[in-house]
Every structure is written in C-alpha cells, then in structure tokens.
Scaffold this motif. Sequence first.
Motif, short mmCIF file in Angstrom:
data_model
loop_
_atom_site.label_atom_id
_atom_site.label_comp_id
_atom_site.label_asym_id
_atom_site.label_seq_id
_atom_site.Cartn_x
_atom_site.Cartn_y
_atom_site.Cartn_z
N LEU A 13 0.80 -1.23 0.00
CA LEU A 13 0.00 0.00 0.00
C LEU A 13 0.84 1.29 0.00
N PRO A 14 1.89 1.41 0.83
CA PRO A 14 2.68 2.65 0.80
C PRO A 14 3.29 2.94 -0.57
N ALA A 23 1.50 7.22 -4.07
CA ALA A 23 1.87 8.31 -4.96
C ALA A 23 1.00 8.37 -6.22
N PRO A 24 0.87 7.27 -6.99
CA PRO A 24 -0.01 7.34 -8.17
C PRO A 24 -1.46 7.59 -7.82
N ASP A 83 4.79 14.27 -12.48
CA ASP A 83 6.20 14.47 -12.83
C ASP A 83 7.09 14.38 -11.59
N TYR A 84 6.59 14.90 -10.47
CA TYR A 84 7.39 14.92 -9.25
C TYR A 84 7.63 13.51 -8.71
N PHE A 85 6.61 12.65 -8.80
CA PHE A 85 6.73 11.31 -8.26
C PHE A 85 7.33 10.32 -9.26
N ASP A 86 7.54 10.76 -10.50
CA ASP A 86 8.11 9.86 -11.51
C ASP A 86 9.59 9.66 -11.22
N PRO A 87 10.04 8.45 -10.87
CA PRO A 87 11.45 8.24 -10.52
C PRO A 87 12.40 8.52 -11.67
#
Length: 291
Positions: free
Chosen positions: A199-200, A204-205, A279-283
């Motif tokens: 779950l964690p 983000a998505p 964009d921020y959470f995209d590794p």
Amino acid sequence: MDAALVANKRNKEVVVRSVKRDKLLGFSSAVVLIIVLVGVLAPLIMPHDPISVSFADKVKPPSFQYPFGTDPLGRCVLSRVIQGTRTSLVAAAVIVSISGVGGVLVGLISGYKGGKADSLIMRSVDVMLAFPSIILAMALIVSMGPGLGSVIVALTLVHWTGYARLVRAEVLTLKESEFVEAARAMGNSSSRIIFKYILPNVIAPVMVMASLDIAHIVLSMASLSFLGLGAQPPEAEWGAMINQGREFIRTAPHVTLFPGLALMVTILAFSLLGDSLRDYFDPRLREGYIE
C-alpha cells in the motif's frame, strides 16, 4: 571531449526541466490552496446572503456594492460563486475520498489475490467502463431523483473503477518484487503484506489520480447541474448558475461569465497540480532521465 559536452548538455536539460516542474507545482499548489481557502472561509468572506432574493436589484451589472453583479433574482453573483466553490469542493472531496478508498481496497485485493476473484472484479469494472461515465451517472441520478446528494452517490459509484484498475496494475508489479517476496518468506500474513509493504508504494499514483479526478468530478457536477440533475434551487452551484444565466447571456453576460471563470480556473488548477505531482513522483524524472 564530445562525451563531456553531451553530459553537460544533458545536465542542463535536467536542471531546466526540474525548475519548470517545480515552478508549475508551486504555482498550481498556490492556486489550489487559494481555492480551498475560499471554500473554507466562504461564510466569512461572502459580502451578501447567496440565497437572498431582491427583485429590485435583479440583473444589475458589476458595481461597488455587487462586484460580480446580480442574477435574475437579484442575488449577489460574487456571493453565489463563493458559495459554489464551497459546494463543489466539499462534494468533490467526499466523492474522491469514498471512491478512492473503495477503489484502492478493491484494487489491492484483486491484484494480490488474483485468480477467480481478480477475474470477477475486473469483469465488473469492464462492464462499468463500457458506458460513458457521465451517461451512467445520469441514469443513476434519474433513478434516485435529482439533487446534490444523488450526484454524490452516482459519481462515487462511477469513479471507484479508475482507482481499482490503477492500484491493481501497480500491485501486479509490486507483489513479485524482492522486498515482498522477502516479507512473504518471513511469514507475514497476506493482509500485513498488502497494507504494510504494498500500500505505501501505491499512494503516490493514487494521489496523482485523485488530483486529476477532482477536476473531472467538478466538471461532471457542473454538467449535471446545468442539465437540472444536480444542485437544486436555491443552492449555489456553478453549473446551475451558468444554466440560469443562459437567457441573459447577451444582455447580462456577467451572470454566466463569473461562475464559468471560477469553474475553468478550478479545473485548470487541479489538472496542473495532478500533472505536476505525476512528474514529481516519476522516478525517471527525479533521476534526470530524459527520453
């Protein structure tokens, strides 16, 4: 030397893209915060009663007393736009919260368990997605009766499917990861693995989708209210206000202009916030990868 130039150019591109991303995230977050504050502080900042009728002041142009003018019933358009902000945000928050939580739980179970449970859940999702969401929502509202409560129930029943599909796809990838296999080898129960380890990693998505979903829900609510299926008089809601001002669009355009602008700014702000968070959470972007 050529390799150094290429690397230097690449680093500059990464920096420029990062700065643009951060600026857009900051700007959209600031606008969303302002919109939320307007909704929260609505009772304190409304200059007039949003449902108080005054036939002596009907369809007045913008003035010092009425900055956004008045509607065909003499009600302050500014006050009704502010109250409409509160109505739209509260309803959108309720819909996103319930459909998001429900969809995430269904997606977690479907993706992790697999087998017949996954097939049954996904076939149900496919059936719901076979119909346009707004048409399905309209059918549900007609069966329940028009009103803001019916809109909330209908949109909640329609929007959980997107979260279920998103989370299921993430879980199918994560459940084969090494850290999940290690947790399973250590004897952790399925529920513990799902809620502590998987779950964690899907939050983000889900946050990105929720931001984009708020914009979609606000637009859907306005559309349904415009058709007379949503908020009923004397409730202040942007779609209903736009519908009410259609007959006066040539002689008193302010009646539809200001709620339309409020609707446009809100949808744009939440859409930009969702894109910025994605964009921020995209590794790949955080690591400087550029396609």
